[in-house]
Each structure stands twice: as structure tokens, then as C-alpha cells.
Design a protein around this motif. Structure first.
Motif, PDB file in Angstrom:
ATOM      1  N   ASP A 110      29.297 -25.659 116.905  1.00 26.17           N
ATOM      2  CA  ASP A 110      29.931 -24.695 117.815  1.00 26.17           C
ATOM      3  C   ASP A 110      30.095 -25.299 119.204  1.00 26.17           C
ATOM      4  N   LEU A 111      31.274 -25.096 119.773  1.00 26.76           N
ATOM      5  CA  LEU A 111      31.567 -25.619 121.110  1.00 26.76           C
ATOM      6  C   LEU A 111      31.257 -24.574 122.174  1.00 26.76           C
ATOM      7  N   LYS A 112      30.882 -25.061 123.351  1.00 23.78           N
ATOM      8  CA  LYS A 112      30.713 -24.173 124.492  1.00 23.78           C
ATOM      9  C   LYS A 112      32.099 -23.778 124.995  1.00 23.78           C
ATOM     10  N   ALA A 113      32.169 -22.697 125.759  1.00 21.49           N
ATOM     11  CA  ALA A 113      33.454 -22.177 126.247  1.00 21.49           C
ATOM     12  C   ALA A 113      34.226 -23.210 127.061  1.00 21.49           C
ATOM     13  N   ASP A 114      33.518 -24.062 127.801  1.00 26.61           N
ATOM     14  CA  ASP A 114      34.195 -25.046 128.657  1.00 26.61           C
ATOM     15  C   ASP A 114      34.263 -26.445 128.045  1.00 26.61           C
ATOM     16  N   ALA A 115      33.961 -26.572 126.779  1.00 25.01           N
ATOM     17  CA  ALA A 115      33.911 -27.892 126.146  1.00 25.01           C
ATOM     18  C   ALA A 115      35.247 -28.635 126.229  1.00 25.01           C
ATOM     19  N   LEU A 116      36.336 -27.966 125.930  1.00 30.16           N
ATOM     20  CA  LEU A 116      37.642 -28.625 125.967  1.00 30.16           C
ATOM     21  C   LEU A 116      38.002 -29.040 127.391  1.00 30.16           C
ATOM     22  N   ASP A 117      37.705 -28.194 128.361  1.00 29.46           N
ATOM     23  CA  ASP A 117      37.944 -28.558 129.765  1.00 29.46           C
ATOM     24  C   ASP A 117      37.139 -29.792 130.153  1.00 29.46           C
ATOM     25  N   GLN A 118      35.863 -29.810 129.779  1.00 27.68           N
ATOM     26  CA  GLN A 118      35.034 -30.982 130.088  1.00 27.68           C
ATOM     27  C   GLN A 118      35.619 -32.240 129.456  1.00 27.68           C
ATOM     28  N   PHE A 119      36.018 -32.126 128.203  1.00 27.65           N
ATOM     29  CA  PHE A 119      36.554 -33.257 127.449  1.00 27.65           C
ATOM     30  C   PHE A 119      37.805 -33.824 128.116  1.00 27.65           C
TER      31      PHE A 119
END
Length: 78
Positions: free
Chosen positions: A63-72
């Protein structure tokens, strides 16, 4: 009884909808192991010390955190 070909097949990725090219390509190439290896190489390159920076939980669902894609994407992921 499974056939020898299926025994050698890599475990498929848990996620089926991809928002990053890195993981999408890795999953297509070699399933879950390839995705893990690609993310570990990315983390090493970007000096990220823990999978938990972006993942709320690891196996079995990753499971990804809500901001995972932004961080990536902020650190150069595609």
C-alpha cells in the motif's frame, strides 16, 4: 500439479494499475521481483533509506502513502 513453465514464472505484481513507468516496465519484464529490484536501485540512486518513506505497508499489498507519487516524481521518478 503445475507445469514446469509455471513454476519458473515470476510472481506477478500485486498492483495492476501503474502510475509510474519504472514499476510498470519492471512488472511487465519480471513481475514482483523485478519491480522490487527496480525500486531498490532507484532508492539507492536517490539515497532513500526506507521503503516506508512511500509505502504505508509492504507485503503482501504494498500500500502506498497518499503522497507517494508526489515524492516519487519530485525526486525524478517517471
Amino acid at each position: 500439479m503445475s507445469s514446469p513453465a509455471s513454476a519458473d514464472a515470476p510472481a506477478p505484481c500485486v498492483h495492476t494499475e501503474f502510475k509510474t513507468e519504472l514499476v510498470k516496465q519492471a512488472c511487465a519484464k519480471g513481475g514482483q521481483k523485478e519491480a522490487k529490484d527496480a525500486m531498490k536501485a532507484f532508492m539507492k540512486d536517490k539515497k532513500i533509506k526506507s521503503c516506508n518513506q512511500c509505502h504505508a505497508k509492504l507485503a503482501p499489498k504494498y500500500d502506498l502513502k497518499a503522497d507517494a507519487l508526489d515524492q516519487f516524481t519530485k525526486i525524478g521518478g517517471k
